[in-house]
Write a protein that holds these residues in place. Structure first.
Motif, short mmCIF file in Angstrom:
data_model
loop_
_atom_site.label_atom_id
_atom_site.label_comp_id
_atom_site.label_asym_id
_atom_site.label_seq_id
_atom_site.Cartn_x
_atom_site.Cartn_y
_atom_site.Cartn_z
N UNK A 189 0.84 -1.20 0.00
CA UNK A 189 0.00 0.00 0.00
C UNK A 189 0.88 1.25 0.00
N UNK A 190 0.25 2.39 -0.23
CA UNK A 190 1.00 3.65 -0.35
C UNK A 190 1.65 4.06 0.97
N UNK A 191 0.99 3.74 2.09
CA UNK A 191 1.58 4.07 3.38
C UNK A 191 2.89 3.35 3.63
N UNK A 192 2.94 2.09 3.21
CA UNK A 192 4.17 1.32 3.37
C UNK A 192 5.27 1.89 2.48
N UNK A 193 4.92 2.25 1.26
CA UNK A 193 5.88 2.89 0.35
C UNK A 193 6.45 4.16 0.98
N UNK A 194 5.57 4.95 1.60
CA UNK A 194 6.00 6.22 2.19
C UNK A 194 6.99 6.00 3.33
N UNK A 195 6.69 5.03 4.21
CA UNK A 195 7.62 4.74 5.31
C UNK A 195 8.94 4.23 4.77
N UNK A 196 8.87 3.32 3.78
CA UNK A 196 10.08 2.75 3.22
C UNK A 196 10.95 3.82 2.57
N UNK A 197 10.33 4.73 1.84
CA UNK A 197 11.08 5.82 1.20
C UNK A 197 11.73 6.72 2.24
N UNK A 198 11.03 6.94 3.33
CA UNK A 198 11.54 7.80 4.39
C UNK A 198 12.77 7.20 5.06
N UNK A 199 12.72 5.90 5.35
CA UNK A 199 13.82 5.31 6.13
C UNK A 199 15.00 4.83 5.29
#
Length: 201
Positions: A189-199
């Motif tokens: 999902x997009x939320x997981x993508x966002x966390x992954x991109x952040x870290x």
């Protein structure tokens, strides 16, 4: 006919049917090129390589950490309280892995672990008592999972124990002779993508 007579399967000849076994070096290169978590495991479920994204969500640096024998084994670590507290769908994933073991007669002998699983199982039984009891219950209820060249499963991870990440996991046989398996967790999902991109930057 030879297998029916009790002889071992000639694993190398299987790939002569047109499937080329992946080398560890090629799997490492492929994992390191992915933006999402990926790792390579051996027959005993030891992590023999993990890419940067995998280490980031696990809060690990495998260049320096978990160097001792057995420390990178997925079986024995499932009853580690830190690991279990972050795997949001622990029972589902452990049931899937238990089902894989139950479906492969090479991994059990008269109800006991195969030789290459005895070390990880011994370390597992020294883990957290409550998690061991939970593991035994999940194991008993697990149905055998048919072995295929590729299996898909759902994986949920709590980054830093609080931020939920949803992945579609893929477990694929990459080298039958050396028993290397390819593992990747694609963001679901997009939320997981966002966390992954952040870290991972």
């Amino acid at each position: 006919m030879l297998v029916s007579a009790g002889y071992a399967v000639d694993q190398y000849s299987v790939y002569n049917w047109g499937l080329e076994a992946a080398t560890l070096e090629s799997l490492i290169a492929e994992a390191d090129a992915l933006p999402w978590p990926s790792h390579v495991t051996n027959q005993a479920f030891d992590v023999v390589h993990a890419n940067r994204a995998f280490q980031a969500i696990m809060e690990l640096d495998l260049d320096y950490e978990h160097m001792e024998h057995g420390a990178r084994n997925l079986i024995s670590n499932v009853v580690d309280p830190w690991f279990a507290s972050r795997m949001a769908n622990w029972d589902e994933v452990i049931g899937f892995m238990a089902g894989l073991v139950k479906a492969d007669p090479r991994w059990q002998s008269n109800g006991n672990p195969a030789p290459w699983l005895q070390g990880p199982m011994q370390r597992l039984m020294q883990g957290d008592p409550a998690l061991i009891q939970r593991f035994v219950g999940v194991w008993a209820a697990a149905e055998p999972v048919p072995h295929r060249l590729r299996n898909r499963f759902h994986f949920q991870w709590l980054y830093r124990g609080e931020r939920l990440m949803n992945f579609t996991g893929v477990l694929a046989l990459a080298n039958i002779a050396d028993e290397l398996h390819w593992n990747e967790w694609a963001p679901a999902d997009s939320g997981t993508w966002a966390i992954l991109s952040e870290i991972t930057g």
